[in-house]
Design a protein around this motif. Structure first.
Motif, PDB file in Angstrom:
ATOM      1  N   GLU A  68      87.934  26.894  35.942  1.00 32.44           N
ATOM      2  CA  GLU A  68      88.408  25.505  35.856  1.00 32.44           C
ATOM      3  C   GLU A  68      89.032  25.069  37.182  1.00 32.44           C
ATOM      4  OE1 GLU A  68      90.432  23.490  32.243  1.00 32.44           O
ATOM      5  OE2 GLU A  68      92.088  24.046  33.569  1.00 32.44           O
ATOM      6  N   ARG A  69      89.812  25.962  37.779  1.00 33.83           N
ATOM      7  CA  ARG A  69      90.463  25.620  39.050  1.00 33.83           C
ATOM      8  C   ARG A  69      89.414  25.345  40.132  1.00 33.83           C
ATOM      9  NH1 ARG A  69      91.626  27.299  43.798  1.00 33.83           N
ATOM     10  NH2 ARG A  69      90.573  29.317  43.562  1.00 33.83           N
ATOM     11  N   ARG A  70      88.404  26.243  40.218  1.00 30.84           N
ATOM     12  CA  ARG A  70      87.362  26.072  41.251  1.00 30.84           C
ATOM     13  C   ARG A  70      86.522  24.817  41.019  1.00 30.84           C
ATOM     14  NH1 ARG A  70      85.356  30.971  44.398  1.00 30.84           N
ATOM     15  NH2 ARG A  70      86.918  32.569  44.039  1.00 30.84           N
ATOM     16  N   ALA A  71      86.196  24.553  39.764  1.00 32.92           N
ATOM     17  CA  ALA A  71      85.389  23.367  39.463  1.00 32.92           C
ATOM     18  C   ALA A  71      86.149  22.105  39.891  1.00 32.92           C
ATOM     19  CB  ALA A  71      85.067  23.319  37.970  1.00 32.92           C
ATOM     20  N   ASN A  72      87.437  22.069  39.576  1.00 28.38           N
ATOM     21  CA  ASN A  72      88.235  20.886  39.943  1.00 28.38           C
ATOM     22  C   ASN A  72      88.455  20.792  41.450  1.00 28.38           C
ATOM     23  OD1 ASN A  72      88.786  19.339  37.520  1.00 28.38           O
ATOM     24  ND2 ASN A  72      89.725  21.221  36.784  1.00 28.38           N
ATOM     25  N   GLU A  73      88.502  21.946  42.100  1.00 29.31           N
ATOM     26  CA  GLU A  73      88.638  21.955  43.561  1.00 29.31           C
ATOM     27  C   GLU A  73      87.381  21.348  44.203  1.00 29.31           C
ATOM     28  OE1 GLU A  73      90.474  25.447  46.079  1.00 29.31           O
ATOM     29  OE2 GLU A  73      88.363  25.868  45.666  1.00 29.31           O
ATOM     30  N   LEU A  74      86.208  21.714  43.672  1.00 32.86           N
ATOM     31  CA  LEU A  74      84.944  21.153  44.193  1.00 32.86           C
ATOM     32  C   LEU A  74      84.918  19.632  43.990  1.00 32.86           C
ATOM     33  CD1 LEU A  74      82.297  23.745  42.930  1.00 32.86           C
ATOM     34  CD2 LEU A  74      82.772  23.178  45.319  1.00 32.86           C
ATOM     35  N   ILE A  75      85.310  19.211  42.795  1.00 33.69           N
ATOM     36  CA  ILE A  75      85.304  17.775  42.476  1.00 33.69           C
ATOM     37  C   ILE A  75      86.264  17.025  43.404  1.00 33.69           C
ATOM     38  CG2 ILE A  75      86.011  16.095  40.689  1.00 33.69           C
ATOM     39  CD1 ILE A  75      84.852  18.116  38.613  1.00 33.69           C
ATOM     40  N   ALA A  94      79.039  16.793  35.864  1.00 31.16           N
ATOM     41  CA  ALA A  94      80.168  17.685  35.582  1.00 31.16           C
ATOM     42  C   ALA A  94      79.673  19.109  35.316  1.00 31.16           C
ATOM     43  CB  ALA A  94      80.948  17.164  34.386  1.00 31.16           C
ATOM     44  N   SER A  95      78.544  19.213  34.609  1.00 32.34           N
ATOM     45  CA  SER A  95      78.031  20.543  34.248  1.00 32.34           C
ATOM     46  C   SER A  95      77.711  21.370  35.485  1.00 32.34           C
ATOM     47  CB  SER A  95      76.791  20.421  33.357  1.00 32.34           C
ATOM     48  OG  SER A  95      75.628  20.144  34.117  1.00 32.34           O
ATOM     49  N   HIS A  96      77.261  20.718  36.551  1.00 34.78           N
ATOM     50  CA  HIS A  96      76.939  21.474  37.768  1.00 34.78           C
ATOM     51  C   HIS A  96      78.193  22.042  38.421  1.00 34.78           C
ATOM     52  CE1 HIS A  96      72.712  20.909  37.712  1.00 34.78           C
ATOM     53  NE2 HIS A  96      72.761  19.594  37.810  1.00 34.78           N
ATOM     54  N   PHE A  97      79.304  21.320  38.331  1.00 37.62           N
ATOM     55  CA  PHE A  97      80.553  21.856  38.904  1.00 37.62           C
ATOM     56  C   PHE A  97      81.052  23.030  38.074  1.00 37.62           C
ATOM     57  CE2 PHE A  97      80.315  17.569  40.642  1.00 37.62           C
ATOM     58  CZ  PHE A  97      80.338  17.895  41.985  1.00 37.62           C
ATOM     59  N   LEU A  98      80.908  22.923  36.762  1.00 34.34           N
ATOM     60  CA  LEU A  98      81.269  24.047  35.889  1.00 34.34           C
ATOM     61  C   LEU A  98      80.410  25.266  36.245  1.00 34.34           C
ATOM     62  CD1 LEU A  98      82.525  25.399  33.372  1.00 34.34           C
ATOM     63  CD2 LEU A  98      80.732  24.312  32.004  1.00 34.34           C
ATOM     64  N   TYR A  99      79.109  25.036  36.374  1.00 28.39           N
ATOM     65  CA  TYR A  99      78.182  26.152  36.626  1.00 28.39           C
ATOM     66  C   TYR A  99      78.445  26.791  37.997  1.00 28.39           C
ATOM     67  CZ  TYR A  99      73.890  28.871  36.358  1.00 28.39           C
ATOM     68  OH  TYR A  99      72.987  29.902  36.298  1.00 28.39           O
ATOM     69  N   ALA A 100      78.594  25.934  39.015  1.00 31.14           N
ATOM     70  CA  ALA A 100      78.829  26.454  40.365  1.00 31.14           C
ATOM     71  C   ALA A 100      80.122  27.284  40.396  1.00 31.14           C
ATOM     72  CB  ALA A 100      78.912  25.300  41.366  1.00 31.14           C
ATOM     73  N   ALA A 101      81.154  26.823  39.700  1.00 34.15           N
ATOM     74  CA  ALA A 101      82.428  27.545  39.673  1.00 34.15           C
ATOM     75  C   ALA A 101      82.278  28.859  38.907  1.00 34.15           C
ATOM     76  CB  ALA A 101      83.505  26.671  39.034  1.00 34.15           C
ATOM     77  N   ALA A 102      81.518  28.824  37.800  1.00 33.72           N
ATOM     78  CA  ALA A 102      81.318  30.036  36.996  1.00 33.72           C
ATOM     79  C   ALA A 102      80.598  31.110  37.807  1.00 33.72           C
ATOM     80  CB  ALA A 102      80.523  29.700  35.735  1.00 33.72           C
ATOM     81  N   ILE A 103      79.566  30.711  38.551  1.00 32.75           N
ATOM     82  CA  ILE A 103      78.805  31.662  39.369  1.00 32.75           C
ATOM     83  C   ILE A 103      79.683  32.211  40.502  1.00 32.75           C
ATOM     84  CG2 ILE A 103      76.796  31.903  40.928  1.00 32.75           C
ATOM     85  CD1 ILE A 103      76.041  31.467  37.974  1.00 32.75           C
TER      86      ILE A 103
END
Ligand SMILES: [Zn+2]
Length: 263
Positions: free
Chosen positions: A180-187, A132-141
Motif C-alpha cells: 500500500e505504501r509503495r502504490a501510494n508513493e507511485l501515485i 489504480a490496479s496497475h499501481f497495486l500490481y506494480a507495488a506488489a511485484i
C-alpha cells in the motif's frame, strides 16, 4: 479452409475506443444480428478484457433503442510479440442485449444504421479503477517479485480491483502495508501515464509509468491524480491462493473530456 469459416475469422469490428478512449457515442451500422447480441461495423464500447469489465450502453436503431448489458470480443488472432501472451489482434465485438429488449432483435437487419452510446460514468469509474490496479500490481511485484509468474487472475470493477495469486506463503500484514505504501508513493509522483500501441498493432498495447511497463489493452488515465489514496487489503482464498484488493474512496470522477463522435 472453408470459405465461410475464413470469412468469420477475418471479420473485424473497428475499435473506436482505441482511436479515442473518450468517445461516448458514434454512428455506425449493424454488421450482423446474433441470437442475443448485435455486432456493429464499429463501436465505442470497450469489451471485457484484461480483467476490465465491459461497458454498458444503448444502440439506437430505426426500429427502437436496445440496451446492451455487456460487450465481448471474439475471434481475435493471437499476438505474436514477446510479453503479450494471451493477447489477441482484430476480432469482432458482440454487444449483449438486455433480456427485456431481446424481442426487438427480430426486427433488426444487417446494414441498418445504428448509433452506439456508452454509459460514460461507468467507463470513467472503470478507467480510474483500471489505472489504480496497475499501481497495486506494480507495488506488489516490487515487494514480492515471484508474484509476477504466479498471477492467476484480475478483476477490475467500478469500485475496486483485485488480483489473485498462487503463493505458498500468505501475505503478512507487513507485506500489505508495504504494498500500500509503495502504490501510494507511485501515485504521489503524479507523472504522466503513457498508453501506446506496440509496433503498429492497435491491440498490442503497453501501459508505462516511471519506467514500469505492463502490457495492457484496457482504458487508462493519463495521470494518476484522480485516483486519490489507495487502500489495500488481502484475503486468503484457499490453500496457496491469495487475493490482493484495492479501493480508492477519494477517486474523482470527471466526465469533462468525454464527447460524442461526429462523422
Ligand atoms: Zn491496464
Amino acid at each position: 479452409m472453408n470459405d465461410l469459416l475464413t470469412h468469420e475469422v477475418l471479420r473485424t469490428t473497428e475499435k473506436l475506443y482505441y482511436q479515442d478512449q473518450y468517445l461516448t457515442a458514434a454512428d455506425t451500422q449493424v454488421a450482423r444480428v446474433h441470437a442475443d447480441a448485435l455486432e456493429l461495423d464499429s463501436t465505442v464500447a470497450y469489451p471485457e478484457g484484461g480483467g476490465q469489465e465491459a461497458d454498458f450502453g444503448t444502440i439506437e436503431l430505426p426500429i427502437g433503442t436496445l440496451r446492451f448489458i455487456w460487450a465481448k470480443k471474439l475471434y481475435g488472432t493471437p499476438i505474436r510479440l514477446e510479453g503479450f501472451k494471451g493477447g489477441k489482434l482484430g476480432g469482432i465485438i458482440l454487444h449483449m442485449i438486455h433480456p427485456e429488449d431481446l424481442h426487438l432483435l427480430e426486427q433488426v437487419t444487417a446494414g441498418m444504421p445504428a448509433r452506439v452510446c456508452i454509459d460514460a460514468e461507468r467507463r470513467d469509474r472503470l478507467t480510474v479503477s483500471h489505472s489504480a490496479s496497475h499501481f497495486l500490481y506494480a507495488a506488489a511485484i516490487a515487494v514480492r517479485q515471484e508474484l509476477e509468474q504466479w498471477t492467476i487472475g484480475c478483476h477490475i470493477k467500478e469500485d475496486g480491483a483485485r488480483f489473485d495469486f498462487l503463493v505458498e506463503e500468505p501475505f503478512s500484514a507487513e507485506d500489505v502495508r508495504e504494498i500500500e505504501r509503495r502504490a501510494n508513493e507511485l501515485i504521489a509522483w503524479q507523472d504522466a501515464i503513457e498508453n501506446t500501441a506496440v509496433q503498429g498493432f492497435e491491440d498490442a498495447r503497453l501501459w508505462s509509468y516511471r519506467g514500469i511497463e505492463i502490457p495492457c489493452g484496457g482504458t487508462h488515465l493519463d495521470s494518476p491524480q484522480r485516483i486519490g489514496r489507495l487502500h489495500v487489503r488481502r484475503k486468503r482464498l484457499g490453500k496457496s491462493k491469495e487475493r490482493l484488493m484495492c479501493e480508492f474512496p477519494d477517486a474523482a470522477i470527471d466526465l469533462s473530456a468525454y464527447r460524442e463522435h461526429r462523422a
